[in-house]
Scaffold this active site. Sequence first.
Site, PDB file in Angstrom:
ATOM      1  N   LYS A  13       0.822  -1.209   0.000  1.00 13.75           N
ATOM      2  CA  LYS A  13       0.000   0.000   0.000  1.00 13.75           C
ATOM      3  C   LYS A  13       0.859   1.264   0.000  1.00 13.75           C
ATOM      4  O   LYS A  13       0.479   2.254  -0.627  1.00 13.75           O
ATOM      5  CB  LYS A  13      -1.012   0.009   1.152  1.00 13.75           C
ATOM      6  N   ARG A  88      -5.632   2.564  11.672  1.00 14.82           N
ATOM      7  CA  ARG A  88      -5.273   1.165  11.867  1.00 14.82           C
ATOM      8  C   ARG A  88      -6.111   0.514  12.954  1.00 14.82           C
ATOM      9  O   ARG A  88      -5.913  -0.662  13.238  1.00 14.82           O
ATOM     10  CB  ARG A  88      -3.806   1.081  12.270  1.00 14.82           C
ATOM     11  N   ARG A 127      12.404  -6.854   1.526  1.00 14.34           N
ATOM     12  CA  ARG A 127      12.356  -5.388   1.415  1.00 14.34           C
ATOM     13  C   ARG A 127      13.619  -4.769   2.020  1.00 14.34           C
ATOM     14  O   ARG A 127      14.071  -5.173   3.087  1.00 14.34           O
ATOM     15  CB  ARG A 127      11.113  -4.884   2.150  1.00 14.34           C
ATOM     16  N   ARG A 160      14.557  -2.926   7.414  1.00 14.08           N
ATOM     17  CA  ARG A 160      13.853  -2.300   8.542  1.00 14.08           C
ATOM     18  C   ARG A 160      13.864  -3.274   9.696  1.00 14.08           C
ATOM     19  O   ARG A 160      13.601  -4.455   9.505  1.00 14.08           O
ATOM     20  CB  ARG A 160      12.398  -2.017   8.122  1.00 14.08           C
ATOM     21  N   ARG A 171       3.431  -8.292  13.669  1.00 14.47           N
ATOM     22  CA  ARG A 171       2.716  -7.238  12.921  1.00 14.47           C
ATOM     23  C   ARG A 171       1.497  -7.816  12.226  1.00 14.47           C
ATOM     24  O   ARG A 171       0.447  -7.180  12.170  1.00 14.47           O
ATOM     25  CB  ARG A 171       3.661  -6.572  11.913  1.00 14.47           C
TER      26      ARG A 171
HETATM   27  P1  AMP Z   1       4.150   1.033   8.611  1.00 15.65           P
HETATM   28  O1  AMP Z   1       5.331   1.678   7.987  1.00 15.65           O
HETATM   29  O2  AMP Z   1       2.851   1.654   8.176  1.00 15.65           O
HETATM   30  O3  AMP Z   1       4.151  -0.471   8.411  1.00 15.65           O
HETATM   31  O4  AMP Z   1       4.241   1.291  10.193  1.00 15.65           O
HETATM   32  C1  AMP Z   1       5.335   0.832  10.946  1.00 15.65           C
HETATM   33  C2  AMP Z   1       4.989   0.833  12.420  1.00 15.65           C
HETATM   34  O5  AMP Z   1       4.654   2.161  12.845  1.00 15.65           O
HETATM   35  C3  AMP Z   1       3.788  -0.017  12.824  1.00 15.65           C
HETATM   36  O6  AMP Z   1       4.132  -1.381  13.010  1.00 15.65           O
HETATM   37  C4  AMP Z   1       3.364   0.663  14.123  1.00 15.65           C
HETATM   38  O7  AMP Z   1       4.219   0.323  15.191  1.00 15.65           O
HETATM   39  C5  AMP Z   1       3.602   2.143  13.799  1.00 15.65           C
HETATM   40  N1  AMP Z   1       2.401   2.753  13.178  1.00 15.65           N
HETATM   41  C6  AMP Z   1       2.291   3.260  11.919  1.00 15.65           C
HETATM   42  N2  AMP Z   1       1.057   3.737  11.703  1.00 15.65           N
HETATM   43  C7  AMP Z   1       0.354   3.524  12.849  1.00 15.65           C
HETATM   44  C8  AMP Z   1      -0.984   3.780  13.231  1.00 15.65           C
HETATM   45  N3  AMP Z   1      -1.880   4.342  12.399  1.00 15.65           N
HETATM   46  N4  AMP Z   1      -1.352   3.419  14.496  1.00 15.65           N
HETATM   47  C9  AMP Z   1      -0.482   2.874  15.352  1.00 15.65           C
HETATM   48  N5  AMP Z   1       0.796   2.575  15.037  1.00 15.65           N
HETATM   49  C10 AMP Z   1       1.223   2.908  13.791  1.00 15.65           C
END
Ligand code: AMP
Length: 218
Positions: A13, A88, A127, A160, A171
């Site tokens: 996404k 989320r 990745r 990452r 996750r």
């Molecule tokens: P992402 O890059 O979107 O996969 O986000 C990486 C990490 O950031 C997630 O595993 C969460 O720990 C935190 N995170 C990102 N967006 C949110 C959100 N909307 N609510 C809570 N935690 C978030």
Amino acid sequence: MRLVFLGAPGAGKGTQAELVASKFHRPRISTGDILREAVRNKTALGLEAKACMDQGKLVPDAVVVGIVKEKLAEPVCAAGFLLDGFPRTVPQAEALSNILDSRRQRLDRVINVLVSREDIVRRLSGRRSCAKCQAVFHVDFARPQRDGVCDRCGGELIQRSDDRREIVENRLAVYEVQTAPLIDYYRRKGLLSELDGSGSVEAVHQRMVGLLTAQGLS
Ligand code: AMP
């Protein structure tokens, strides 16, 4: 154009949101990117978020809602935005709805990017991102010209920390319990579109553009 991109970690996404953002000249708001930057800069926000992120858990709703509220108030978001990785949880979705109501705005569409679990694990484990400019590559599907080196800025490509297998499992579990309910939440509101996220980045992008055009959003 006010869009939300939903999908499991690794569904693509972020990549797709970035392509749509640059094609339609709308800002992409990625809460994950904002939090990672805060962690790198060791700000108070970063220090608070790091422990959750390292374990693959969600950062508290109030923290991310505050970030998004600030972002949406920026003039650059007046003509629309793409939310990537937010909301989320159902409380985050409700907070978003309140923020938009107070701005007399509404979401146009929520796009759920669907991929198989097998693809998710393959995409996440391969990745790599640039330690300097955060550009994203993949060891099989989006190889850099030189192994381990960013095509864009020459920075070092790293994995990452939350893309390690044991954290990925967390996750995905968090996604199933806390985020997947948003699919029904938005379907009930008549806002949900499903997008097949399998295949190449370009193929998914073409499908995405087709979907947005069909919705009158291009
Ligand atoms: P992402 O890059 O979107 O996969 O986000 C990486 C990490 O950031 C997630 O595993 C969460 O720990 C935190 N995170 C990102 N967006 C949110 C959100 N909307 N609510 C809570 N935690 C978030």
